[in-house]
Scaffold this motif. Structure first.
Motif, PDB file in Angstrom:
ATOM      1  N   PHE A  45       5.650   4.474   1.237  1.00  8.21           N
ATOM      2  CA  PHE A  45       6.253   5.774   1.544  1.00  8.21           C
ATOM      3  C   PHE A  45       7.065   5.705   2.838  1.00  8.21           C
ATOM      4  O   PHE A  45       8.211   6.157   2.900  1.00  8.21           O
ATOM      5  N   GLN A  46       6.471   5.110   3.887  1.00  7.56           N
ATOM      6  CA  GLN A  46       7.167   5.013   5.176  1.00  7.56           C
ATOM      7  C   GLN A  46       8.454   4.215   5.040  1.00  7.56           C
ATOM      8  O   GLN A  46       9.481   4.553   5.635  1.00  7.56           O
TER       9      GLN A  46
ATOM     10  N   PRO B 137       0.830  -1.207   0.000  1.00  8.55           N
ATOM     11  CA  PRO B 137       0.000   0.000   0.000  1.00  8.55           C
ATOM     12  C   PRO B 137       0.863   1.255   0.000  1.00  8.55           C
ATOM     13  O   PRO B 137       1.990   1.229   0.507  1.00  8.55           O
ATOM     14  N   GLU B 138       0.322   2.368  -0.550  1.00  7.81           N
ATOM     15  CA  GLU B 138       1.167   3.546  -0.793  1.00  7.81           C
ATOM     16  C   GLU B 138       1.737   4.138   0.497  1.00  7.81           C
ATOM     17  O   GLU B 138       2.888   4.556   0.523  1.00  7.81           O
ATOM     18  N   LEU B 139       0.939   4.185   1.588  1.00 13.87           N
ATOM     19  CA  LEU B 139       1.450   4.779   2.824  1.00 13.87           C
ATOM     20  C   LEU B 139       2.597   3.939   3.382  1.00 13.87           C
ATOM     21  O   LEU B 139       3.632   4.460   3.809  1.00 13.87           O
ATOM     22  N   SER B 140       2.428   2.617   3.325  1.00 16.22           N
ATOM     23  CA  SER B 140       3.460   1.717   3.821  1.00 16.22           C
ATOM     24  C   SER B 140       4.725   1.854   2.971  1.00 16.22           C
ATOM     25  O   SER B 140       5.847   1.881   3.502  1.00 16.22           O
TER      26      SER B 140
END
Lengths: 246, 282
Positions: free
Chosen positions: A7-8, A2-5
């Motif tokens: 990014f992190q 997923p994009e947030l993961s």
């Protein structure tokens, strides 16, 4: 991913990577590292006093990179620091350094441990000898102890007392005990018999068993007097009320 | 009247703080610093709580992360809330945990529909675990990030709608971000749902000449631009509990009390201006 993961993941990698030139990323990198370094400074004050601020801070940066915090609670960060120090050059020049760090650590654990009523002499008064020896005491939650083969204990105490320059290392092995029956941590030197007694009680031996083992190993020691001293220092937890047997 | 102006509590100041008599004084602490089992640190906070209102300010829940908040951390936080019955509880719109590593920092992310969903889920989980609504603080920014689908004030407004949380408006962070990213702070304030703001943070940033950026250093008194934002907000929306965050190069307690008086005066002056405007219209 997923994009947030994702990014992190990328951001965390950038934080952990060495900096090549100043960029805004450097601000995040510095803040995160500084938080961990300041926690090590606060948690190992005598170790820092022994090696000096400059050397300690370099060690703290290296340690924070090797073992970054795995909890946002930094009051007890640095659990692995004393052991990690053993691999560092400076520990070879100062053979007591790792044990000084261990004293700092044990002191800090005692400070933040759970509060509890210590065992009082009164609560033992109406017991006859046999029922006393049959007791399984519990250590007070703040009690910490260790056996150290180096001269760390004297060096550590001198730093705590603010007379670090004047200390003459005492090259005898000794035990260290930290207790906190109320709000203040007590630090005392203990002998091998006391250390054996405490170790037995930590392992849930009956008082008679632990005291017997200590006397057998160290026949010259007055184990009864040692036990009284430990009660005095608040090393044991108050007896829990006995449950009536069915 | 005495607007409630609080101070970040420092253990070194305990003896003076416990005797302080300034009207409307309250204290804020970082919740994580008190997540220990026992000992003098908690005893000190207990004594302080007997005399003053308290705010618990979390820095480690990592609400803007993909992962859910750590259940053990939430349990520890709940224990503090139950024990100290704080007037205010707050956290940040940021993340600080990833893949088992904790960064003692407040890290940014791209404001998208997907991250909105994660943040709202995490705030709801935190509020459920703590048994109360919390305030969410706007972070400071140091660099533009790609991929934002939402402005920060709109994002915060949507979080308030979806979770019922309130906002902690950090005016120093608004000032820092506006200087670093180049947007007008007044536009930012105008777009925020002011009614949701339950607390205001004030602090002094420090310049980083090498990077030509302002850093949220918590190392100086709130400068004029931050006080200007405070005055603007209070004039338009009324007073809120306000806190001076001063965590590095901390001055003596008396100096903090004096700075606090300055903030209280500025808030009274801003409120008086509202009264005058209302009288003129009456």
């Amino acid at each position: 991913m997923p994009e947030l993961s994702r990014f992190q993941h990328g951001f965390a990698a950038a934080l952990n990577a060495p900096a090549r030139r100043p960029t805004p990323m450097q601000i995040y990198r510095n803040t995160a590292l500084l938080g961990a370094v300041e926690a090590l400074q606060a948690n190992f004050p005598s170790t820092r006093a022994v090696v000096g601020k400059r050397i300690f801070d370099a060690l703290a940066v290296a340690h924070a990179r090797a073992f970054p915090p795995d909890s946002p609670v930094l009051a007890l960060y640095g659990e692995r620091f004393p052991e990690w120090l053993e691999g560092e050059q400076v520990a070879r020049r100062l053979p007591y350094l790792c044990d000084v760090a261990r004293c700092d650590r044990l002191w800090m654990e005692a400070l933040h441990a759970a509060d509890a009523e210590p065992l009082a002499f009164d609560s033992l008064a109406d017991r006859d000898g046999d029922s006393l020896l049959d007791l399984r005491l519990r250590l007070h939650p703040a009690t910490r102890f260790a056996w150290q083969a180096s001269a760390a204990r004297a060096v550590w105490q001198a730093q705590r007392d603010g007379r670090g320059q004047a200390v003459r290392p005492d090259w005898r092995a000794t035990g260290v005990l930290f207790t906190r029956p109320s709000l203040a941590v007590e630090a005392v030197r203990i002998d091998a018999a006391t250390h054996r007694l405490l170790s037995g009680i930590r392992l849930a031996e009956k008082l008679g068993q632990a005291a017997g083992a200590a006397s057998a190993l160290y026949p010259d020691a007055d184990v009864g007097a040692r036990f009284a001293q430990l009660v005095q220092l608040g090393a044991f937890a108050a007896l829990s009320p006995e449950r009536p047997r069915p | 009247m005495n607007p409630a102006v609080g101070l970040g509590f420092k253990a070194d100041h305990f003896d003076e703080a416990i005797e302080a008599s300034a009207a409307g004084l309250w204290f804020e602490v970082h919740a994580e610093n008190y997540m220990v089992d026992g000992g003098p640190r908690l005893a000190m906070l207990e004594a302080l709580r007997e005399r003053f209102d308290l705010s618990l300010h979390g820095v480690g829940l990592s609400l803007a992360g993909f992962d859910r908040p750590d259940p053990a951390h939430l349990t520890a936080f709940r224990r503090l809330v139950d024990r100290f019955d704080p007037a205010l509880v707050s956290e940040h719109l940021a993340w600080s945990r990833h893949g088992g590593q904790c960064f003692p920092d407040l890290l940014p992310f791209a404001r998208t529909n997907q991250s909105l969903g994660h943040v709202c889920r995490n705030i709801s989980l935190a509020q459920d675990a703590l048994g109360r609504a919390i305030l969410i603080e706007n972070p400071s920014h140091y660099m533009p990030l790609k991929g934002h689908g939402w402005s920060e004030p709109e994002f915060l407004a949507e979080i308030v709608r979806r979770t019922g949380c309130g906002l902690l408006l950090d005016l120093a962070n608004v000032h820092v971000s506006s200087a670093n990213l180049g947007f007008p702070a007044s536009d930012y304030l105008a777009a925020l749902p002011a009614a949701a703001v339950g607390e205001i943070h004030l602090a002094g940033p420090m310049p980083d000449p090498a990077l030509d950026l302002l850093i949220d250093g918590h190392c100086a008194p709130p400068p004029a631009p931050v006080l200007g934002l405070l005055e603007r907000f209070v004039r338009q929306h009324g007073a809120r509990p306000a806190l001076i965050e001063w965590d590095r190069q901390v001055p003596p307690f008396a100096e903090l009390i004096a700075q606090r008086g300055r903030i209280a005066d500025a808030m009274v002056a801003a409120l008086t201006r509202i009264d005058l405007v209302e009288m003129e219209h009456a």
